[in-house]
Write an enzyme that holds these catalytic residues in place. Structure first.
Site, PDB file in Angstrom:
ATOM      1  N   VAL A 170       0.859  -1.181   0.000  1.00  0.00           N
ATOM      2  CA  VAL A 170       0.000   0.000   0.000  1.00  0.00           C
ATOM      3  C   VAL A 170       0.893   1.227   0.000  1.00  0.00           C
ATOM      4  O   VAL A 170       1.822   1.330   0.804  1.00  0.00           O
ATOM      5  CB  VAL A 170      -0.943   0.018   1.224  1.00  0.00           C
ATOM      6  CG1 VAL A 170      -1.756   1.307   1.246  1.00  0.00           C
ATOM      7  CG2 VAL A 170      -1.876  -1.179   1.198  1.00  0.00           C
ATOM      8  N   GLU A 171       0.631   2.136  -0.917  1.00  0.00           N
ATOM      9  CA  GLU A 171       1.420   3.376  -0.981  1.00  0.00           C
ATOM     10  C   GLU A 171       1.175   4.169   0.303  1.00  0.00           C
ATOM     11  O   GLU A 171       0.037   4.308   0.753  1.00  0.00           O
ATOM     12  CB  GLU A 171       1.014   4.153  -2.240  1.00  0.00           C
ATOM     13  CG  GLU A 171       1.819   5.402  -2.480  1.00  0.00           C
ATOM     14  CD  GLU A 171       1.276   6.550  -1.676  1.00  0.00           C
ATOM     15  OE1 GLU A 171       2.094   7.161  -0.947  1.00  0.00           O
ATOM     16  OE2 GLU A 171       0.070   6.823  -1.732  1.00  0.00           O
ATOM     17  N   CYS A 178      12.303   8.170  -1.575  1.00  0.00           N
ATOM     18  CA  CYS A 178      10.999   7.766  -2.076  1.00  0.00           C
ATOM     19  C   CYS A 178      11.043   7.592  -3.588  1.00  0.00           C
ATOM     20  O   CYS A 178      11.594   8.432  -4.306  1.00  0.00           O
ATOM     21  CB  CYS A 178       9.951   8.806  -1.686  1.00  0.00           C
ATOM     22  SG  CYS A 178       8.326   8.499  -2.407  1.00  0.00           S
ATOM     23  N   ASP A 201      14.449   8.771   2.929  1.00  0.00           N
ATOM     24  CA  ASP A 201      13.966   7.771   3.881  1.00  0.00           C
ATOM     25  C   ASP A 201      15.168   7.299   4.687  1.00  0.00           C
ATOM     26  O   ASP A 201      16.147   6.817   4.114  1.00  0.00           O
ATOM     27  CB  ASP A 201      13.340   6.575   3.157  1.00  0.00           C
ATOM     28  CG  ASP A 201      12.084   6.935   2.386  1.00  0.00           C
ATOM     29  OD1 ASP A 201      11.299   7.757   2.902  1.00  0.00           O
ATOM     30  OD2 ASP A 201      11.889   6.404   1.279  1.00  0.00           O
ATOM     31  N   LYS A 224       1.344   7.382   1.441  1.00  0.00           N
ATOM     32  CA  LYS A 224       0.505   8.577   1.593  1.00  0.00           C
ATOM     33  C   LYS A 224      -0.967   8.206   1.531  1.00  0.00           C
ATOM     34  O   LYS A 224      -1.790   8.754   2.266  1.00  0.00           O
ATOM     35  CB  LYS A 224       0.834   9.625   0.537  1.00  0.00           C
ATOM     36  CG  LYS A 224       0.049  10.926   0.749  1.00  0.00           C
ATOM     37  CD  LYS A 224       0.445  12.016  -0.225  1.00  0.00           C
ATOM     38  CE  LYS A 224      -0.368  13.281   0.012  1.00  0.00           C
ATOM     39  NZ  LYS A 224      -0.016  14.345  -0.963  1.00  0.00           N
ATOM     40  N   ARG A 241       7.204   8.834   8.769  1.00  0.00           N
ATOM     41  CA  ARG A 241       6.807   9.982   7.963  1.00  0.00           C
ATOM     42  C   ARG A 241       5.284   9.964   7.865  1.00  0.00           C
ATOM     43  O   ARG A 241       4.697   8.923   7.633  1.00  0.00           O
ATOM     44  CB  ARG A 241       7.423   9.923   6.567  1.00  0.00           C
ATOM     45  CG  ARG A 241       7.066  11.150   5.727  1.00  0.00           C
ATOM     46  CD  ARG A 241       7.442  10.997   4.286  1.00  0.00           C
ATOM     47  NE  ARG A 241       8.884  10.864   4.127  1.00  0.00           N
ATOM     48  CZ  ARG A 241       9.453  10.423   3.013  1.00  0.00           C
ATOM     49  NH1 ARG A 241       8.707  10.048   1.994  1.00  0.00           N
ATOM     50  NH2 ARG A 241      10.753  10.345   2.912  1.00  0.00           N
TER      51      ARG A 241
END
Length: 277
Positions: A83-84, A184, A191, A86, A252
């Protein structure tokens, strides 16, 4: 196929405050596995989990009173999708003004939605206010590679740096570095992570391993993909009998991601948050 560049990453986003499972953006694992020499339809030489921790989860009870919790999501590495991150954040934020009967009801909903998005069975654990004080911290065990005084000039993944002394007696060793940095895949944002490598086999040259880990510094790839690349590079270059790679990345957007890959049966990591998280 859901492509990373079509995700919410790097784009202005409206923050919905009412529950919306459609915000989750799955990305197939296979294209990046193909890139590291793992063709579709063939077994991969590892298994493991991606451990996500969410620190910004809130919803309303049936009386409209806000509730808060920490959440841990354990996603098996054999799910077809990740799952991305953001989209995960936007999805969790969509609970902010949503009335839910109980933490157990929320847990069931999270389990359903994440399992649907990833294509597998996702474990969900909630830590409510009553248990926040029981949370423990801990650092990765192992011999610290960062003690080595090395000269570095490679900042893109360089597996050719890796080697092991195949003429030496096999060892069982755990090595750790806090110098892992990648970026990213979509936005290029840094990261930061710590990585633990456990293996049984010919002694891996520690200076070479540290240089190799540092070589990810300018590399753009998601956390899970970096850990699988590290695993495959070490396996191919050093040929250990047993190998486990575990990375803990700093958070993040209220989320941290901690991928673990192994080729032997062992307990999953204990998920203790380290000082940088």
């Amino acid at each position: 196929m859901s492509l990373p560049e079509h995700s919410p990453l790097g784009k202005p986003s409206a923050y919905k405050t009412e529950y919306d499972a459609s915000l989750l953006f799955p990305i197939p694992r296979q294209p990046k596995r193909t890139e590291i020499g793992l063709p579709e339809g063939k077994p991969v030489p590892f298994f493991g989990v991606d451990i996500w921790n969410a620190y910004e989860l809130s919803w309303l009870n049936l009386k409209g009173k806000p509730q808060v919790a920490l959440a841990t999501f354990i996603i098996p590495s054999d799910t077809p999708n990740i799952v991305e991150s953001k989209s995960f954040k936007l999805y969790l934020n969509s609970f902010n003004q949503t009335r839910i009967a109980s933490p157990e009801a929320l847990q069931q909903l999270l389990h359903h939605d994440l399992s649907e998005a990833t294509g597998g069975t996702v474990q969900v654990r909630l830590v409510t206010e009553a248990d926040l004080g029981k949370q423990q911290m801990g650092e990765l065990d192992g011999l610290l590679l960062d003690r080595l005084d090395i000269e570095v000039d490679r900042y893109e993944p360089a597996p050719e740096l890796l080697f092991a002394d195949q003429d030496e007696t096999p060892v069982e060793e755990t090595l750790v570095s806090h110098l892992l940095k990648s970026n990213c895949l979509v936005t290029g944002q840094p990261d930061w992570g710590s990585v633990q490598i456990r293996y049984v086999g010919a002694p891996i040259n520690q200076e070479a391993l540290l240089k190799y880990l540092i070589s990810f510094r300018n590399h753009n790839e998601f956390h899970e993909q970096c850990v699988e690349r590290i695993f495959m590079d070490v396996m191919r270059q050093c040929k250990p009998v047993k190998l486990a790679v575990y990375a803990r990345y700093t958070r993040r957007g209220g989320l941290d991601i901690n991928p673990f890959r192994t080729n032997f049966n062992t307990a999953w990591p204990d998920n203790k948050r380290n000082a940088r998280q």
